[in-house]
Design an enzyme around this catalytic site. Sequence first.
Site, PDB file in Angstrom:
ATOM      1  N   GLY A 276       0.788  -1.217   0.000  1.00  0.00           N
ATOM      2  CA  GLY A 276       0.000   0.000   0.000  1.00  0.00           C
ATOM      3  C   GLY A 276       0.822   1.271   0.000  1.00  0.00           C
TER       4      GLY A 276
ATOM      5  N   ARG B 259      -3.410  13.742  -3.893  1.00  0.00           N
ATOM      6  CA  ARG B 259      -3.913  13.931  -5.257  1.00  0.00           C
ATOM      7  C   ARG B 259      -5.323  14.511  -5.216  1.00  0.00           C
ATOM      8  NH1 ARG B 259      -3.864   8.970  -9.509  1.00  0.00           N
ATOM      9  NH2 ARG B 259      -5.552   8.134  -8.229  1.00  0.00           N
TER      10      ARG B 259
ATOM     11  N   ASP C 239      -9.589   0.567 -15.695  1.00  0.00           N
ATOM     12  CA  ASP C 239      -9.566   1.125 -14.344  1.00  0.00           C
ATOM     13  C   ASP C 239      -8.738   2.405 -14.277  1.00  0.00           C
ATOM     14  OD1 ASP C 239      -7.607  -1.151 -14.763  1.00  0.00           O
ATOM     15  OD2 ASP C 239      -6.682  -0.201 -13.029  1.00  0.00           O
TER      16      ASP C 239
END
Length: 491
Positions: A124, A174, A250
């Site tokens: 992650g 972001r 995606d």
Amino acid sequence: MTVHFPFDNSYARLGAAFSRPTTPTPVAAPLLLKLNRPLALELGLDPDDLNSAEGAEILAGNHVPPGAEPIAAAYAGHQFGHFVPQLGDGRAILLGEVIDRQDRRRDIQLKGSGPTAFSRNGDGRAALGPVLREYLVSEAMASLGLPTTRALAAVATGEPVYREKLLPGAVLARVASSHVRVGTFQFFAARGNDAAIARLADHVIERHYREAATAPNPYRTLFECVCERQAVLVARWMQVGFVHGVMNTDNMSIAGETIDYGPCAFLDTYDPATVFSSIDRTGRYAYANQPVVARWNLARLAECLLPLLDPDEKKAVETAEATLASFMEAFEAAHLDGFRAKIGLETSRTEDGALIHDLLALMAREKADFTSTFRGLGKAAESEEAEAVVRALFDDPIRFDQWAIRWRARLKFESRSPAERRRAMDAVNPAVIPRNHRVEKALAAAMAGDLAPFERLNEALARPFEDRPDFAEYAGLPPKHEMPYRTFCGT
């Protein structure tokens, strides 16, 4: 706590099927490396508060600010043409949504903030290099005027990540108008959950395409709007020589923004078959294939929307096919209009397509630099003496001379003065792009602890259409490489 985010989290309210509540995993020693102060102001945030130890703790994921509802979104996707029914945010956590100063809803997401339910045994985390690459390139795209996610901040974690070797870790904050993807719809279609597809479509209409809400068939209009935005987006990518690198479903935003800057790069030498991604061994996502792949991805979205388009499956398919046909028409129109502007044309004539095609074919044959050729044409449009600058970019300048005769004959049908034409061309043909060798140099220095090259490159890219003597080196041609340039996703 002094840092305030005016959160209003519509996606988290959609329900448990759409995401998983996920708390970011704290890091050892968060250090704010870069804060995008203008973007912070645009979002209604206080950059001075963010540029503090407390701000770094939030932007790294160590502290969750009041009002945030951190989630990892669920989605599926076709990766290099192969369907994966569950992907999801494996290393990104959506903190929440804010309404910016222009009344636009914007996501704030932390990328590299720890494992989620969708991490598939990954850590992650993100390495510093890919975080700074996305910061540089996404902000460069914004300065070029292309729809894109944005970079609010880059934070070092003080912890290593392992990617073949130990690398310094980082988190990217972001910003996006949303993180809904084609793959988000695919996630529910793969499970036969038509109710969730309808709920998601209604959310997208409310958030991005309100004109569809009052249409006779809102979902058909939604699909038409998505296709139109994607057509224009890909055309604009190609007009600046951008290669996304991994156009999986995606990685296609429903909002029509450029998203997920992994193995992306800009053309130096023009070659329509250019592939930058180290894992794209068949050229699926080559520069020239981008409109074809975009249409393929939109066909996958159409499959998800069929139950909403019409209760009669045959009619639904006919509706989807008609809209998909219009995608290529919209792309070709946007592509032609964009390249007309790049060569100084403001009117339309039947020979324009052939003139543009022949220039691009000549550039490919002669290995001319994409950005420098078009920027040089602006100078040549103002003064024929400046044509020598463009000729020098071609291995066989005589071939360019032959094309230039046709170009100048076409310009005679235009009404602008040479100086006006030059200004118009310079406004669409950048002098500075994220040259691959410049990006790599900046990233290598940052990995060694020196952020000065990154800062200077970021400053050069902030005003790409201006000729600035202090940044002239960033507009120069790259060195000749023996091996093709390759990029890596950094996951």
